[in-house]
Design a protein around this motif. Structure first.
Motif, PDB file in Angstrom:
ATOM      1  N   ALA A  71      10.347   1.054   5.440  1.00 23.28           N
ATOM      2  CA  ALA A  71       9.106   0.571   4.839  1.00 23.28           C
ATOM      3  C   ALA A  71       8.099   0.200   5.912  1.00 23.28           C
ATOM      4  O   ALA A  71       6.910   0.524   5.805  1.00 23.28           O
ATOM      5  CB  ALA A  71       9.386  -0.624   3.932  1.00 23.28           C
ATOM      6  N   GLN A  73       7.283  -0.455  -1.186  1.00 23.90           N
ATOM      7  CA  GLN A  73       6.636  -1.296  -0.185  1.00 23.90           C
ATOM      8  C   GLN A  73       6.092  -2.569  -0.821  1.00 23.90           C
ATOM      9  O   GLN A  73       6.222  -3.664  -0.267  1.00 23.90           O
ATOM     10  CB  GLN A  73       5.500  -0.524   0.495  1.00 23.90           C
ATOM     11  N   LEU A  75       0.831  -5.976   1.459  1.00 30.85           N
ATOM     12  CA  LEU A  75       0.521  -4.563   1.288  1.00 30.85           C
ATOM     13  C   LEU A  75      -0.981  -4.342   1.388  1.00 30.85           C
ATOM     14  O   LEU A  75      -1.448  -3.430   2.081  1.00 30.85           O
ATOM     15  CB  LEU A  75       1.047  -4.042  -0.052  1.00 30.85           C
TER      16      LEU A  75
END
Length: 124
Positions: free
Chosen positions: A23, A86, A95
């Protein structure tokens, strides 16, 4: 891309397996189209829920934009699978911060404008 596609992706019980390292590597190599979607996805699911109205607004925001309008369903599914994994790993704020760092000032302004519009329309 159909509303059902995004809704199905968002509400999957089993998410693709992605390690924390994978990720983080994905974030390091995020391109601007992916970052654009990441900002919008983080905004529409800020409270941890991707509603039907939010899914619809996100779909509409991407349907006619380059390069998303040329992406196949499979490509969109792969993009959303990665971003949802994610999102679950880092949370909306992280994010959004990572994605916004990838965008140039003009792209960032557009992404956050679209995100604000999506949030406004997500009334559920």
């Amino acid at each position: 891309m159909a509303l059902a596609l995004i809704t199905a992706i968002a509400h999957r019980k089993a998410m693709p397996q992605i390690s924390a390292q994978d990720a983080m590597n994905a974030m390091d190599t995020m391109d601007s189209p992916t970052a654009f979607v990441a900002v919008a996805l983080a905004a529409v699911s800020w409270d941890g829920v991707l509603t039907k109205a939010g899914s619809r607004a996100l779909r509409h925001a991407l349907d006619y934009r380059e390069p998303f309008r040329h992406m196949s369903d499979a490509e969109m599914i792969q993009l959303f699978d990665r971003l949802l994994a994610q999102l679950r790993l880092e949370g909306s704020r992280q994010l959004m911060e990572h994605a916004s760092a990838v965008l140039d000032p003009r792209q960032r302004l557009t992404a956050f404008t679209v995100a604000a519009e999506i949030m406004r329309s997500d009334g559920e």
